[in-house]
Design a protein around this motif. Structure first.
Motif, PDB file in Angstrom:
ATOM      1  N   SER A 304       0.819  -1.217   0.000  1.00 35.55           N
ATOM      2  CA  SER A 304       0.000   0.000   0.000  1.00 35.55           C
ATOM      3  C   SER A 304       0.850   1.263   0.000  1.00 35.55           C
ATOM      4  O   SER A 304       0.393   2.328  -0.436  1.00 35.55           O
ATOM      5  N   PHE A 305       2.106   1.149   0.496  1.00 35.45           N
ATOM      6  CA  PHE A 305       2.930   2.348   0.644  1.00 35.45           C
ATOM      7  C   PHE A 305       4.375   2.100   0.212  1.00 35.45           C
ATOM      8  O   PHE A 305       4.888   0.980   0.286  1.00 35.45           O
ATOM      9  N   PHE A 306       4.997   3.186  -0.222  1.00 33.50           N
ATOM     10  CA  PHE A 306       6.440   3.208  -0.479  1.00 33.50           C
ATOM     11  C   PHE A 306       7.046   4.355   0.324  1.00 33.50           C
ATOM     12  O   PHE A 306       6.474   5.455   0.379  1.00 33.50           O
ATOM     13  N   PHE A 328      -1.234   1.508  -7.526  1.00 34.27           N
ATOM     14  CA  PHE A 328      -1.468   0.288  -8.311  1.00 34.27           C
ATOM     15  C   PHE A 328      -1.602  -0.965  -7.444  1.00 34.27           C
ATOM     16  O   PHE A 328      -1.571  -2.083  -7.952  1.00 34.27           O
ATOM     17  N   SER A 329      -1.761  -0.778  -6.162  1.00 38.57           N
ATOM     18  CA  SER A 329      -1.802  -1.938  -5.255  1.00 38.57           C
ATOM     19  C   SER A 329      -3.031  -2.816  -5.480  1.00 38.57           C
ATOM     20  O   SER A 329      -3.013  -4.010  -5.163  1.00 38.57           O
ATOM     21  N   LYS A 330      -4.104  -2.263  -6.023  1.00 35.48           N
ATOM     22  CA  LYS A 330      -5.350  -3.022  -6.172  1.00 35.48           C
ATOM     23  C   LYS A 330      -5.614  -3.487  -7.604  1.00 35.48           C
ATOM     24  O   LYS A 330      -6.628  -4.148  -7.851  1.00 35.48           O
ATOM     25  N   VAL A 331      -4.734  -3.130  -8.550  1.00 36.54           N
ATOM     26  CA  VAL A 331      -4.982  -3.555  -9.935  1.00 36.54           C
ATOM     27  C   VAL A 331      -4.762  -5.054 -10.053  1.00 36.54           C
ATOM     28  O   VAL A 331      -4.015  -5.658  -9.278  1.00 36.54           O
ATOM     29  N   GLU A 332      -5.383  -5.665 -11.048  1.00 37.29           N
ATOM     30  CA  GLU A 332      -5.340  -7.124 -11.160  1.00 37.29           C
ATOM     31  C   GLU A 332      -4.061  -7.623 -11.827  1.00 37.29           C
ATOM     32  O   GLU A 332      -3.512  -8.647 -11.447  1.00 37.29           O
ATOM     33  N   ILE A 337       5.096  -4.205 -12.340  1.00 36.82           N
ATOM     34  CA  ILE A 337       5.673  -3.342 -13.385  1.00 36.82           C
ATOM     35  C   ILE A 337       5.183  -1.913 -13.221  1.00 36.82           C
ATOM     36  O   ILE A 337       5.961  -0.954 -13.311  1.00 36.82           O
ATOM     37  N   LEU A 338       3.895  -1.747 -12.963  1.00 39.30           N
ATOM     38  CA  LEU A 338       3.328  -0.403 -12.802  1.00 39.30           C
ATOM     39  C   LEU A 338       3.913   0.298 -11.581  1.00 39.30           C
ATOM     40  O   LEU A 338       4.192   1.504 -11.615  1.00 39.30           O
ATOM     41  N   ALA A 339       4.114  -0.450 -10.493  1.00 38.61           N
ATOM     42  CA  ALA A 339       4.717   0.130  -9.293  1.00 38.61           C
ATOM     43  C   ALA A 339       6.155   0.544  -9.567  1.00 38.61           C
ATOM     44  O   ALA A 339       6.613   1.600  -9.105  1.00 38.61           O
TER      45      ALA A 339
END
Length: 409
Positions: A304-306, A328-332, A337-339
Motif C-alpha cells: 500500500s505504501f512506499f 497500483f496496489s489493487k490492480v489485477e 511493473i506499474l509500481a
C-alpha cells in the motif's frame, strides 16, 4: 535504376514526343498558339532534363559535401517553379494577346492537342503518385508543372475550337488558368526556398520525435531538438540527459532511440543525438512498506505504501522522507511493473527490497531505467540504511500516511 530516375526518364521521352507532335501540327495548321505551346513543351523538355540531372547528383556524397547533395532536388524544384511562372507569362503573351488566324487542317491540331491533354494528365497523376511514394520534391514539382501543361493545352484547344465556331472564349479561360499556374509556381517556390534556407521540420514530425525520446525511460531531459529537410530526406539533431554515466550503456540507449526514430518516421537520412550523464544533487532510496508504515514489506507491487528517503549527494544523513501511497496496489495485472514505473517517475535511484523479484518485469523496468535494486535482511528502513553506512535521524518526523487514494507526504 531507382524508381525516381525511371519516372524522370519517362517524362523526358514523353515531352520529346509531345514537342515533336505539336511542332509538326503547328507547321501543318499554321496555328501560332499551337506553335507557342510547342515551345512551351520544349521548356518542359528542359525541365525534365534538369530533373534527371538533379536526381543523379543529389544522392552523391563527397568530402566537400559529407551530408550529400540532396538540396539539388530543392534547388531544381525552385528552378522548375520559375519555369512554371514563366509559362504563365508565356500563355498570357502568346495565347491571350495573339490574334486569331485562319487555320489549315484544324483536325490535325485538335487531335494533337487532345492526345497531349490525355497523355500529360495521365503522366501528371502517375508522377505525383511516385513522388508522394518516395517523398521526392523534384518529382512532385515536375508533376505540378505538367498539370499546368494540361491547362495550357486546354487553353490552346479552346482557342482552336472557338476559332472554328466564330467565338473567342480562350482569353477568359486563359486568365483563370494563369491564376492557377501562378499559385502552383509560388507554392513550389516557397517550399523549395524553405528547405534551401534550412527552415525547421514541421511541428508534427518534431513532436513525434520528441515523444519517442521522452518516452524512453533512461532519458531524464530533452535539452534541444532541431530538424531540417534536405531534398526528400530529413536530418534530426537532439541533445539529451541520460540517467547513466556508463559510456557503453549510454551508447546503446542512443542507438536504440535513433533506430526507433528511423523506424517510425519515413525518409530519415541521419539522426544525431548528443548525450550527457545526469548530474544529480540528491540520491533517492525507496522501500516497499508494510501496512504499519514502519517495516519493510516482503512484497512489492501489492504493497500500500512506499517510503522515499532522500539524501543530498555529499551527505550521509537523510534530508527528507516521503511516504507515498501505491496507486497500483489493487490492480489485477502488471501491478509490479506499474509500481516500478511509478517509482521511476518519482526519480528513485535505489530500491531496497527483502526478496528477489519473482517476475522479471519490475527488475527489467528498473534495469532499463538504470535504477539499482538492493536486497536487505533488515526489518526497518533505518536498519537497512545503517547497513549501507547511511543515517536516518531517529528524531526525524515521519508523518504516517492515512490510507487514501491520493499520494501524501
Amino acid at each position: 535504376m531507382e524508381e525516381s530516375e525511371r519516372t524522370a526518364l519517362l517524362a523526358l521521352a514523353l515531352n520529346l514526343v509531345i514537342f515533336s507532335l505539336k511542332y509538326l501540327a503547328a507547321s501543318v495548321s499554321g496555328s501560332i498558339a499551337l506553335k507557342a505551346e510547342a515551345f512551351h513543351t520544349f521548356a518542359d523538355l528542359v525541365s525534365s532534363l534538369t530533373v534527371i540531372i538533379g536526381l543523379k547528383i543529389a544522392k552523391r556524397k563527397t568530402k566537400s559535401f559529407p551530408y550529400g547533395l540532396y538540396k539539388i532536388e530543392n534547388l531544381t524544384s525552385v528552378i522548375i517553379s520559375l519555369v512554371i511562372l514563366y509559362s504563365g507569362y508565356q500563355i498570357v503573351l502568346e495565347v491571350i494577346n495573339s490574334n486569331p488566324n485562319e487555320l489549315r487542317n484544324s483536325g490535325v491540331a485538335i487531335l494533337s492537342l487532345l492526345f497531349s491533354v490525355i497523355i500529360t494528365f495521365w503522366f501528371s497523376w502517375y508522377e505525383k503518385k511516385i513522388g508522394q511514394k518516395i517523398n521526392s520534391p523534384i518529382l512532385l514539382a515536375d508533376a505540378a508543372h505538367i498539370r499546368t501543361d494540361v491547362l495550357s493545352n486546354t487553353v490552346v484547344l479552346s482557342a482552336v475550337l472557338s476559332n472554328l465556331i466564330g467565338y473567342q472564349l480562350d482569353k477568359i479561360a486563359a486568365l483563370i488558368i494563369v491564376g492557377f499556374i501562378a499559385k502552383t509556381g509560388l507554392q513550389i517556390l516557397k517550399d523549395g526556398a524553405r528547405v534551401l534556407l534550412d527552415a525547421s521540420l514541421d511541428y508534427e514530425t518534431l513532436n513525434k520525435v520528441k515523444k519517442i525520446i521522452l518516452d524512453t525511460s533512461q532519458v531524464s531531459e530533452l535539452i534541444m531538438l532541431t530538424g531540417r529537410n534536405s531534398g526528400r530526406f530529413k536530418f534530426i539533431e537532439a541533445s539529451i540527459v541520460l540517467k547513466t554515466d556508463d559510456f557503453s550503456k549510454a551508447h546503446f540507449i542512443v542507438d536504440k532511440i535513433e533506430n526507433h526514430i528511423k523506424h517510425e518516421i519515413k525518409h530519415i537520412d541521419q539522426v544525431l543525438i548528443h548525450y550527457e550523464p545526469l548530474k544529480k544533487d540528491k540520491i533517492i532510496y525507496a522501500f516497499p512498506l508494510a501496512d504499519d508504515q514502519s517495516t519493510i514489506s516482503t512484497h512489492f507491487g501489492e504493497v500500500s505504501f512506499f517510503m522515499l528517503v532522500i539524501f543530498q549527494s555529499t551527505d550521509k544523513v537523510a534530508s527528507k522522507v516521503e511516504i507515498l501511497s501505491n496507486p497500483f496496489s489493487k490492480v489485477e495485472k502488471r501491478k509490479g511493473i506499474l509500481a516500478a514505473e511509478f517509482l521511476i517517475k518519482n526519480e528513485v535511484d535505489i530500491v531496497i527490497v527483502k526478496n528477489d523479484f519473482e517476475s522479471k518485469g519490475p527488475l527489467y523496468v528498473f534495469a532499463n531505467a538504470n535504477t539499482e535494486v538492493k536486497l536487505t535482511q533488515e526489518e526497518t528502513p533505518q536498519k537497512a540504511l545503517e547497513e549501507l553506512g547511511l543515517i536516518l535521524f531517529p528524531s526525524l518526523d515521519i508523518q504516517k500516511c492515512k490510507v487514501r487514494k491520493e499520494d501524501c507526504t
